[in-house]
Design an enzyme around this catalytic site. Structure first.
Site, PDB file in Angstrom:
ATOM      1  N   SER A 238       0.851  -1.189   0.000  1.00 29.22           N
ATOM      2  CA  SER A 238       0.000   0.000   0.000  1.00 29.22           C
ATOM      3  C   SER A 238       0.887   1.239   0.000  1.00 29.22           C
ATOM      4  O   SER A 238       2.113   1.127   0.026  1.00 29.22           O
ATOM      5  CB  SER A 238      -0.896   0.012   1.236  1.00 29.22           C
ATOM      6  OG  SER A 238      -0.115   0.331   2.370  1.00 29.22           O
ATOM      7  N   LYS A 239       0.245   2.391  -0.004  1.00 26.51           N
ATOM      8  CA  LYS A 239       0.984   3.661  -0.073  1.00 26.51           C
ATOM      9  C   LYS A 239       2.038   3.787   1.021  1.00 26.51           C
ATOM     10  O   LYS A 239       3.028   4.484   0.839  1.00 26.51           O
ATOM     11  CB  LYS A 239       0.008   4.825   0.031  1.00 26.51           C
ATOM     12  CG  LYS A 239      -0.632   5.170  -1.288  1.00 26.51           C
ATOM     13  CD  LYS A 239      -1.355   6.500  -1.182  1.00 26.51           C
ATOM     14  CE  LYS A 239      -2.210   6.704  -2.416  1.00 26.51           C
ATOM     15  NZ  LYS A 239      -3.500   7.308  -2.126  1.00 26.51           N
TER      16      LYS A 239
END
Ligand code: GLU
Length: 465
Positions: A238-239
């Site tokens: 994820s980010k």
């Protein structure tokens, strides 16, 4: 003929994970001389946007994932989904369900309270009740009540799920829009997809999809579920783990061939090969060499690969790629009297990891950089002043060519009884504002005589005495 597809939902940018799935599907089709199809699954009306669709198309174009058919858009195929739903209703494989949201919520609540797994209880499956007025029904599949679904996943091996685990899934919503499971099945069928290659977050959907196909008496495709990509901490990528959007890598100055190479190697391998071309990938690609366990995303390795590709990239191409980064850095590369960008790029490309770094390293070729105070203090020392002044005089008349420039730097040092770096380092700092650059004579040659002398002159006053 092998036919594969990539079927993204346009609800965001093209994610690293999606791009890798697309790459595997693409490579499999290319390897077998098959067809690769792009389908945009835009049935989530609230979250699908035209920008996301464009971002996906841009990402695929940038990575060179060319498709033979499509893009097809699910929202343009509603009539076809209705037709198949009608067919299933007619043949007794589907039924209308009139449950309201409140009713479904209450059903789940009760099941939870009783310690049961929440699921639709099939209350409209064989109902003879009169439908409530004014309710738009959904269409549900009559999932078989017993038996099991078995399929042989090309990556994970055999997978079996009991039908008792599967409830009667919704095929068409009340508004006539198909659910993911229904749309995907009809499309894969109509588009003659032979190999469904997708992320293993969908592996639980596959038995449901197989039941729809069986209800239609349709042939089954082969399935290959690709394990997820995790961050270094073992969590789903994820980010938090850095950039996950493909186009962010372009903006950060990565080359598409480096990202393709990296993504290919992420969870797939061919012996010990680390650096390989798109053609080699197509030649070697093979679903059975995909790892069964999740892959870990490693940004350092991606950067290393990018560097390998940068080193050998064509100068003309790099010059074009670096231009937008330079203009952000306030560098005008179009003026008549500026160094040849192709030569600048050639000089710097082995020293950087990304095109963005290349641009940062090239700034002093296009505008003077003010040396830091510490650099002046360290290099603009009393004993360097005389040889620098001498050098300045000689540079004004020397033939402007790398070897000749080098010779006079040496000569100025010798004439004043100092070692060459005593002259070359202050010269470098005066002209580039930095202490680390490629060979200074080469830098000077590219920069040109006038600009070199101008920059030297602007720094002379900082020498002591
Ligand atoms: N639209 C689905 C997704 O983006 C596609 C899944 C599939 O390939 O079947 O997750």
């Amino acid at each position: 003929m092998i036919r594969t597809r990539f079927a993204p939902s346009p609800t965001g940018y093209l994610h690293i994970g999606g791009a890798r799935t697309a790459l595997f599907s693409w490579a499999y089709a290319r390897k077998h001389g098959g067809k690769f199809i792009l389908r945009i699954e835009n049935t989530d009306l609230e979250r699908s946007t035209a920008q996301s669709t464009q971002a996906i198309l841009d990402g695929m174009a940038w990575l060179g994932l060319d498709y033979d058919e499509g893009p097809f858009y699910q929202m343009q195929r509603l009539a076809r989904y209705h037709e198949v739903a009608e067919q299933l209703l007619r043949t007794g494989h589907a039924y209308y369900c009139y449950c309201s949201r409140e009713e479904l919520d209450a059903m789940r609540e009760q099941q939870r309270a009783a310690g049961l797994k929440p699921r639709y209880d099939g209350r409209w499956r064989d109902s003879r009740e009169t439908p409530p007025a004014g309710v738009k029904p959904v269409v549900r599949l009559k999932n078989p009540l017993d038996g099991e679904v078995t399929f042989k996943d090309l990556i994970k091996g055999e997978i079996t799920v009991a039908n008792s685990e599967l409830d009667d899934l919704v095929l068409l919503r009340g508004d006539g829009v198909p659910t993911y499971n229904f749309g995907v099945v009809i499309d894969d069928l109509d588009m003659n997809i032979t190999h469904v290659i997708r992320g293993d977050d969908h592996v639980n959907n596959t038995p449901r999809q197989i039941n729809i196909l069986k209800a239609l008496g349709a042939p089954l495709p082969q399935y290959a579920h690709v394990p997820m990509i995790l961050g270094a901490d073992g969590e789903r990528l994820s980010k938090r783990h850095g950039a996950v959007s493909v186009m962010q890598y372009r903006e950060d100055g990565y080359l598409p061939e480096a990202l393709v190479n990296y993504l290919a190697r992420l969870g797939w391998s061919h012996g010990d090969e680390e650096i390989f071309s798109r053609e080699q990938l197509v030649e070697w690609f093979d679903l059975s060499s995909i790892n069964r366990s999740p892959a870990k995303f490693n940004p350092e390795k991606l950067q290393w690969l990018n560097q390998q590709y940068l080193k050998t990239a064509d100068n003309e191409r790099l010059a074009e790629l670096v231009k937008p980064f330079l203009s952000v850095n306030d560098c005008d590369v179009t003026g008549g009297d500026v160094p040849d960008l192709r030569k600048v790029v050639n000089l710097l490309k082995e020293r950087v990891n990304t095109v963005a770094e290349l641009a940062d390293a090239a700034v002093y070729f296009f505008r003077p950089l003010e040396p830091a105070e510490e650099l002046r203090a360290q290099y603009f020392v009393a004993e360097a002043k005389a040889p620098i002044l001498d050098l300045r005089t000689k540079l004004a008349k020397v033939e402007w060519e790398g070897h000749a420039i080098n010779d006079i730097i040496k000569a100025s040092a010798t004439a004043h009884g100092v070692k060459m770096p005593k002259v070359a380092m202050p010269l470098r700092v005066m002209v580039t504002g930095e202490a680390q650059t490629p060979a200074i004579n080469v830098v000077l040659e590219l920069l040109g005589r006038e600009e070199t002398l101008r920059r030297m002159d602007s720094q002379l006053e900082y020498f002591p005495g």
